[in-house]
Motif scaffolding. Structure first.
Motif, short mmCIF file in Angstrom:
data_model
loop_
_atom_site.label_atom_id
_atom_site.label_comp_id
_atom_site.label_asym_id
_atom_site.label_seq_id
_atom_site.Cartn_x
_atom_site.Cartn_y
_atom_site.Cartn_z
N ASP B 75 0.81 -1.23 0.00
CA ASP B 75 0.00 0.00 0.00
C ASP B 75 0.84 1.28 0.00
OD1 ASP B 75 -2.37 -1.55 0.22
OD2 ASP B 75 -1.99 -1.79 2.38
N VAL B 76 2.16 1.13 0.11
CA VAL B 76 3.02 2.30 0.26
C VAL B 76 3.01 3.21 -0.98
CG1 VAL B 76 5.43 3.05 0.57
CG2 VAL B 76 4.45 1.29 2.07
N PRO B 77 3.17 2.65 -2.20
CA PRO B 77 3.20 3.56 -3.36
C PRO B 77 1.93 4.43 -3.46
CG PRO B 77 4.00 1.40 -4.00
CD PRO B 77 3.45 1.25 -2.60
N ALA B 78 0.77 3.85 -3.21
CA ALA B 78 -0.47 4.62 -3.31
C ALA B 78 -0.50 5.72 -2.25
CB ALA B 78 -1.68 3.70 -3.15
N GLU B 79 0.00 5.41 -1.06
CA GLU B 79 0.03 6.42 0.00
C GLU B 79 0.95 7.57 -0.38
OE1 GLU B 79 -1.24 7.73 2.55
OE2 GLU B 79 0.50 8.97 3.12
N ILE B 80 2.09 7.24 -0.95
CA ILE B 80 3.03 8.31 -1.33
C ILE B 80 2.45 9.14 -2.47
CG2 ILE B 80 5.31 8.75 -2.34
CD1 ILE B 80 6.34 6.39 -0.64
N ALA B 81 1.80 8.48 -3.43
CA ALA B 81 1.16 9.22 -4.53
C ALA B 81 0.09 10.16 -3.96
CB ALA B 81 0.54 8.23 -5.52
N ARG B 82 -0.69 9.66 -3.01
CA ARG B 82 -1.72 10.50 -2.39
C ARG B 82 -1.10 11.72 -1.69
NH1 ARG B 82 -3.02 12.29 2.16
NH2 ARG B 82 -1.37 11.13 3.20
N TYR B 83 -0.02 11.46 -0.95
CA TYR B 83 0.62 12.54 -0.21
C TYR B 83 1.10 13.64 -1.16
CZ TYR B 83 4.15 15.12 2.38
OH TYR B 83 4.88 16.13 2.94
N ARG B 85 0.08 14.27 -4.20
CA ARG B 85 -1.09 14.90 -4.85
C ARG B 85 -1.75 15.89 -3.88
NH1 ARG B 85 -3.17 10.24 -6.26
NH2 ARG B 85 -4.61 10.20 -4.50
N ASP B 86 -1.98 15.45 -2.67
CA ASP B 86 -2.68 16.31 -1.69
C ASP B 86 -1.90 17.59 -1.37
OD1 ASP B 86 -4.60 14.42 -1.64
OD2 ASP B 86 -4.33 13.82 0.48
N ASN B 87 -0.58 17.52 -1.51
CA ASN B 87 0.24 18.70 -1.22
C ASN B 87 0.64 19.46 -2.49
OD1 ASN B 87 0.90 18.84 1.82
ND2 ASN B 87 1.09 16.66 1.31
N ASN B 88 -0.05 19.11 -3.61
CA ASN B 88 0.22 19.78 -4.89
C ASN B 88 1.68 19.71 -5.29
OD1 ASN B 88 -2.43 20.63 -5.44
ND2 ASN B 88 -2.21 22.27 -3.92
N LEU B 93 9.62 10.96 -8.07
CA LEU B 93 10.15 10.35 -6.84
C LEU B 93 11.52 9.75 -7.13
CD1 LEU B 93 9.21 9.90 -3.92
CD2 LEU B 93 8.36 7.65 -4.64
N ARG B 94 12.48 10.14 -6.29
CA ARG B 94 13.82 9.60 -6.41
C ARG B 94 14.02 8.59 -5.28
NH1 ARG B 94 17.80 9.94 -10.41
NH2 ARG B 94 19.88 9.86 -9.48
N MET B 95 14.66 7.48 -5.59
CA MET B 95 14.93 6.49 -4.53
C MET B 95 16.21 5.72 -4.81
SD MET B 95 12.16 3.43 -5.25
CE MET B 95 10.75 4.50 -5.40
N GLY B 96 16.74 5.08 -3.78
CA GLY B 96 17.92 4.25 -3.92
C GLY B 96 17.53 2.82 -4.29
N ALA B 97 18.42 1.88 -4.01
CA ALA B 97 18.22 0.50 -4.46
C ALA B 97 17.65 -0.39 -3.36
CB ALA B 97 19.56 -0.05 -4.95
N THR B 109 1.13 3.34 -9.81
CA THR B 109 0.86 4.76 -9.60
C THR B 109 1.29 5.53 -10.83
OG1 THR B 109 3.05 5.28 -8.75
CG2 THR B 109 1.45 4.47 -7.15
N THR B 110 1.00 6.83 -10.85
CA THR B 110 1.45 7.66 -11.97
C THR B 110 2.79 8.30 -11.68
OG1 THR B 110 0.23 9.49 -11.02
CG2 THR B 110 -0.91 8.18 -12.69
#
Lengths: 476, 224
Positions: B75-83, B85-88, B93-97, B109-110
């Motif tokens: 469920d993490v990717p959807a939560e991050i996408a929501r966050y 989006r909600d904060n405009n 998203l950058r991430m490590g390995a 997600t998009t």
């Protein structure tokens, strides 16, 4: 090339500070914010007093075994791929750092906030070697633009108001539009963030201080709120830690004991935003971090404080609580102290580091109210140590002739109780008679230091000793 | 001429009145380094897991971090996408390995995901925490390819994923966890303890967020 002290001029500095309206306005923030925030953070942790004892004991144990912990620390830094360099004094420390910067082919050096780097005058040394040294802590950046020294060990620009910062930014950031709005602290911060971001990315070497050096792991720890220390040490090719020898603690557990009292005593936070533990350079598989990691360990007079009545001062963790609670600091601010370390901790440390001949005035800048000791997270007996310095100053005949003569006269009578009672009785009686009309004196010979600023209440006519005797030694 | 090192150490020994060869002193130091005994540990963190999570959350929110709980890792990717989006905020998203992040279905997600350390031009980054300390709502991150240190400081918005099971009550438990992972006396290059978003009080003592590090810190707790 140590920062040049003006501590000898403390009296004149203090007079100027009292007449400085901008400074007095800015000092109002210290009197309120720091004190309330610390009190609330301390009250929020039931173990706070026990942790102060623990922090004191850790420091005492470490100082008693400092040679062995330094060797263990050095061994572990080396094992993690870092290098440790010892410096006897400021000049050696600056030379070591400048040499490392040169070997890295550095042009731009960024700096995290470090009081030890102020102590050794590092910026001037780096600049004299043809490199740029940029302070990245917001407060340090502001005072660097102004060519000033920090006026507080954790809030270096606490003596300034936002209008002064705005004027400095307009003067220096000339590439930005003239008409921009810098009314609010928020816009000043945003502008500094933008300017300094470029400096971080351009830096070849980053220099930080250390709040702790952990012997167990060879780790240096820095504590910041802004994140500037992390950008300073993560982005450049090389990270240099400049720290004094008493920053050593044995283990991670010992560090976390002291961390719990550090931020609470300093800013009233439970924990600073960024507590960063750094151990050696970038590892083979790491995608970022410095490729070289150096630690310069500075003595500069500290080893000579061990085993003396000033050893307790080496427990200091540089939280600033003593100055935040000091009525003298509140009145005159940090610059009046004339060197790197202001407030009560500065009054004790400065004579140790630059000599009682230069720093001897500072221990006299105290009312001995004891608030500094009562809030010190490592329980340093600051008032007692200021008294030690006054004794030393007297022994070395450094105090002014009028003071020495006055104390001599007082001592003559104090050693002859009958004569003392007689003389004091006559003097109090005479002053009581002379002052009975108004109840106070607007001027008194030899007491201009008092009566220039306020009236001297007239004595009631009898000495304390005679009243005490009349009551038969009873308190009521 | 003696070296600075020898001079400093011998000055310390002269002041302390020791030679450095006294067996009891050496034993005291060796014992303390080996034992790494905890000192005073606040009672506030000594809680069962649910209460520990609640304390962590309260402490993190008190220092202006935001926090969401995801029932499981998927469920993490959807939560991050929501966050975002909600904060405009932009959907990047950058991430490590980190394998725990890599295993998540970002394709659902998009979000435009890129990988590696930051060179300073990433607005949003996600890291996976090594641990958390409930006593102050502190995240603990370790350096390396999995979670590059630059992601913790350069982006404007830092999102940190933390498994509920990795929330300790106190710092001492985090040290124990570090030793269990990396070995006694051994450390990753950097251990970053992060308590809220970046801030400064250097102008008139007014507390402002987003000094040099992230302006926002969002924590996603993973339940299972």
């Amino acid at each position: 090339m140590s920062a040049l002290p003006t501590s000898e001029n403390f009296k004149a500095n203090a007079h100027a500070a009292l007449g400085d309206a901008q400074l007095q306005k800015a000092l109002g923030h210290v009197r309120v914010n720091f004190i309330e925030r610390r009190a609330s953070a301390a009250a929020g942790l039931p173990e706070f007093e026990a942790l102060r004892d623990s922090a004191r004991d850790i420091k005492n144990h470490t100082l008693a075994h400092l040679d062995l912990y330094l060797e263990a620390y050095e061994k572990n830094v080396t094992a993690s791929g870092g290098r440790v360099h010892f410096a006897r004094d400021a000049k050696e420390a600056c030379a070591l750092i400048v040499d490392i910067c040169k070997a890295e082919g550095a042009r731009n050096v960024t700096k995290g906030k470090s009081m030890v780097s102020e102590e050794i005058g590092l910026n001037a040394a780096i600049e004299a070697a043809g490199m740029a040294a940029v302070e990245t802590d917001l407060g340090e950046y502001i005072i660097q633009l102004r060519g000033e020294a920090p006026s507080h060990i954790i809030a270096p620009a606490v003596h300034l108001n936002k209008e002064q910062v705005e004027a400095d930014f307009r003067r220096v950031h000339t590439a930005l539009p003239e008409g921009r709005n810098l009314d609010a602290p928020e816009s000043l911060l945003a502008e500094a963030r933008g300017i300094l971001r470029e400096k971080f990315l351009d830096a070849d070497v980053g220099v930080t201080g250390a709040n702790f050096l952990v012997a167990e792991t060879g780790t240096s720890i820095i504590v910041t709120n802004e994140g500037n220390g992390d950008l300073t040490q993560t982005l450049p090719r090389a990270h240099i830690v400049i720290a004094s020898i008493e920053k050593i603690v044995p283990t991670l557990e010992d560090a976390s004991q002291i961390l719990r009292v550090l931020a609470r005593s300093a800013t009233g936070q439970d924990m600073s935003v960024y507590t960063t533990l750094s151990t050696g350079p970038r590892r083979a598989s790491d995608p970022d971090g410095p490729r070289a990691y150096h630690v310069v360990l500075l003595d500069n007079g500290r080893s000579a404080m061990l085993g003396t009545e000033f050893e307790d001062m080496l427990r200091c963790i540089r939280c600033g609580a003593c100055m935040n609670h000091c009525p003298v600091y509140h009145a005159v601010g940090g610059h009046a102290y004339g060197w790197v370390y202001p407030g009560p901790m500065g009054a004790v440390l400065t004579p140790s580091l630059i000599g009682v001949d230069k720093g001897g005035h500072l221990p006299n800048a105290s009312t001995f109210c004891g608030r500094c000791e009562s809030v010190c997270p490592v329980r340093i007996p600051l008032p007692k140590m200021m008294r030690h310095w006054r004794e030393r100053e007297f022994e070395r005949h450094l105090s002014p002739a009028s003071v020495r003569y006055g104390i001599g006269v007082w001592a003559f009578f104090a050693k002859r109780p009958a004569l003392y009672r007689l003389a004091a009785g006559i003097a109090m009686g005479a002053l009581g008679l002379l002052g009975s009309a108004r109840g106070r004196f607007r001027k008194l010979p030899l007491a201009g230091g008092w009566t220039d600023h306020r009236d001297m209440p007239a004595p009631q006519g009898r000495t304390f000793q005679s009243q005490w005797k009349a009551k038969g030694g009873r308190t009521r | 001429m003696t070296s600075a090192r020898d001079d400093v150490l011998s000055n310390i020994r002269r002041s302390l009145g020791v030679t450095g060869h006294e067996a009891p002193r050496i034993a005291a130091v060796d014992e303390r380094l080996a034992r790494a005994a905890p000192g005073v540990v606040p009672a506030r963190g000594q809680l069962d897991p649910a209460a520990r999570l609640a304390l962590f959350r309260a402490q993190a929110e008190a220092v202006q971090a935001s926090l969401a709980v995801a029932a499981s890792a998927k469920d993490v990717p959807a939560e991050i996408a929501r966050y975002l989006r909600d904060n405009n905020l932009p959907a990047t998203l950058r991430m490590g390995a980190d394998p725990r992040l890599a295993a998540m279905d970002w394709g659902a997600t998009t979000l435009a995901v890129t990988r590696g350390p930051s060179a300073g031009d990433d607005l949003n980054a996600v890291s996976h925490a090594f641990a958390g300390a409930a006593e102050t709502g502190t995240l603990v991150l370790v350096s390396g390819t999995d979670n590059p240190t630059t992601l913790n400081f350069l982006p404007d918005n830092h999102i940190v994923v933390l498994r509920a099971a990795d929330i300790d009550g106190d710092y001492e438990s985090v040290w124990t966890r570090l030793r269990a992972t990396f070995g006694k006396g051994l450390m990753p290059r950097a251990v970053n303890m992060i308590t809220g978003p970046s801030r400064s009080g250097d102008i008139e003592q007014k507390l402002l967020l987003g000094a040099h590090g992230p302006r926002r810190l969002h924590i996603v707790i993973v339940g299972d």
